[in-house]
Motif scaffolding. Sequence first.
Motif, PDB file in Angstrom:
ATOM      1  N   SER A 185       0.850  -1.189   0.000  1.00 36.22           N
ATOM      2  CA  SER A 185       0.000   0.000   0.000  1.00 36.22           C
ATOM      3  C   SER A 185       0.886   1.240   0.000  1.00 36.22           C
ATOM      4  N   THR A 198      -9.690  11.498  -7.529  1.00 35.43           N
ATOM      5  CA  THR A 198     -10.797  11.442  -6.586  1.00 35.43           C
ATOM      6  C   THR A 198     -10.873  12.767  -5.845  1.00 35.43           C
ATOM      7  N   ARG A 234      -4.580   6.790   0.092  1.00 30.97           N
ATOM      8  CA  ARG A 234      -4.016   5.455   0.208  1.00 30.97           C
ATOM      9  C   ARG A 234      -4.336   4.695  -1.067  1.00 30.97           C
ATOM     10  N   MET A 254     -14.009  10.216   5.184  1.00 23.80           N
ATOM     11  CA  MET A 254     -13.387   9.173   4.393  1.00 23.80           C
ATOM     12  C   MET A 254     -14.182   8.965   3.109  1.00 23.80           C
ATOM     13  N   LYS A 255     -13.453   8.595   2.077  1.00 23.41           N
ATOM     14  CA  LYS A 255     -14.114   8.218   0.830  1.00 23.41           C
ATOM     15  C   LYS A 255     -13.307   7.092   0.201  1.00 23.41           C
ATOM     16  N   GLN A 256     -14.009   6.040  -0.227  1.00 20.59           N
ATOM     17  CA  GLN A 256     -13.319   4.911  -0.846  1.00 20.59           C
ATOM     18  C   GLN A 256     -13.790   4.768  -2.283  1.00 20.59           C
ATOM     19  N   ASP A 257     -12.840   4.517  -3.170  1.00 23.71           N
ATOM     20  CA  ASP A 257     -13.159   4.366  -4.583  1.00 23.71           C
ATOM     21  C   ASP A 257     -12.209   3.321  -5.135  1.00 23.71           C
ATOM     22  N   GLN A 258     -12.665   2.079  -5.179  1.00 20.18           N
ATOM     23  CA  GLN A 258     -11.874   0.935  -5.641  1.00 20.18           C
ATOM     24  C   GLN A 258     -10.585   0.844  -4.828  1.00 20.18           C
ATOM     25  N   ARG A 259      -9.408   1.000  -5.446  1.00 21.70           N
ATOM     26  CA  ARG A 259      -8.153   0.856  -4.693  1.00 21.70           C
ATOM     27  C   ARG A 259      -7.770   2.113  -3.926  1.00 21.70           C
ATOM     28  N   THR A 269      -8.362   5.178  -1.207  1.00 21.07           N
ATOM     29  CA  THR A 269      -9.061   5.613   0.008  1.00 21.07           C
ATOM     30  C   THR A 269      -8.535   6.984   0.378  1.00 21.07           C
TER      31      THR A 269
END
Lengths: 109, 116
Positions: A17, A47, A75, A55-60, A62
């Motif tokens: 990561s 993003t 990340r 927090m916001k997550q979008d596939q790989r 973060t």
Amino acid sequence: GEDVEQSLFLSVREGDSSVINCTYTDSSSTYLYWYKQEPGAGLQLLTYIFSNMDMKQDQRLTVLLNKKDKHLSLRIADTQTGDSAIYFCAVATFNKFYFGSGTKLNVKP
Amino acid sequence: DGGITQSPKYLFRKEGQNVTLSCEQNLNHDAMYWYRQDPGQGLRLIYYSQIVNDFQKGDIAEGYSVSREKKESFPLTVTSAQKNPTAFYLCASSATSGGASGNEQFFGPGTRLTVL
């Protein structure tokens, strides 16, 4: 004006990561963005996060936002060699954009 | 396809000459921007325009000029007064009314200017 700071370099191994950090000074920032720039090319929006989110997550990807500390991070999970590029943090305040100096991510096979 | 185009991709200029970099967008954006990027550095704002026939200086406007006669076009002229013009120039545009992602800036592919 706004000061947006990033570390200049990050080196990781493929599959690990990556965490790219950004700090800013203006607490009235509304939107915060991450852009990617490949060699010799323009910036591509990866993003964004609105300032009322943590927090916001979008596939790989973060994105984490700590408003109290004015700290933003990106990340990238399972980093690939194709992720090697310069990553810019950008902060929008009252219709003005402020960019960090960019973090060059090097992914070693 | 909507987007921003910049031309040419590479430009060479002799010292003392003015040169104009083209930027066109078909995104129907009101705002347009010009940035300069030097090796290993971030973006520095040269000029920006929020509406046709109006533009403002950015942080490093000296030695540059712009015009905004049409919504789609925002050409940048690098004049002979710019002492160190060799750099990568990026044009961007954004909507002035915020959407779900705010007023994100969309970038062109850039023009690399080299002074010989």
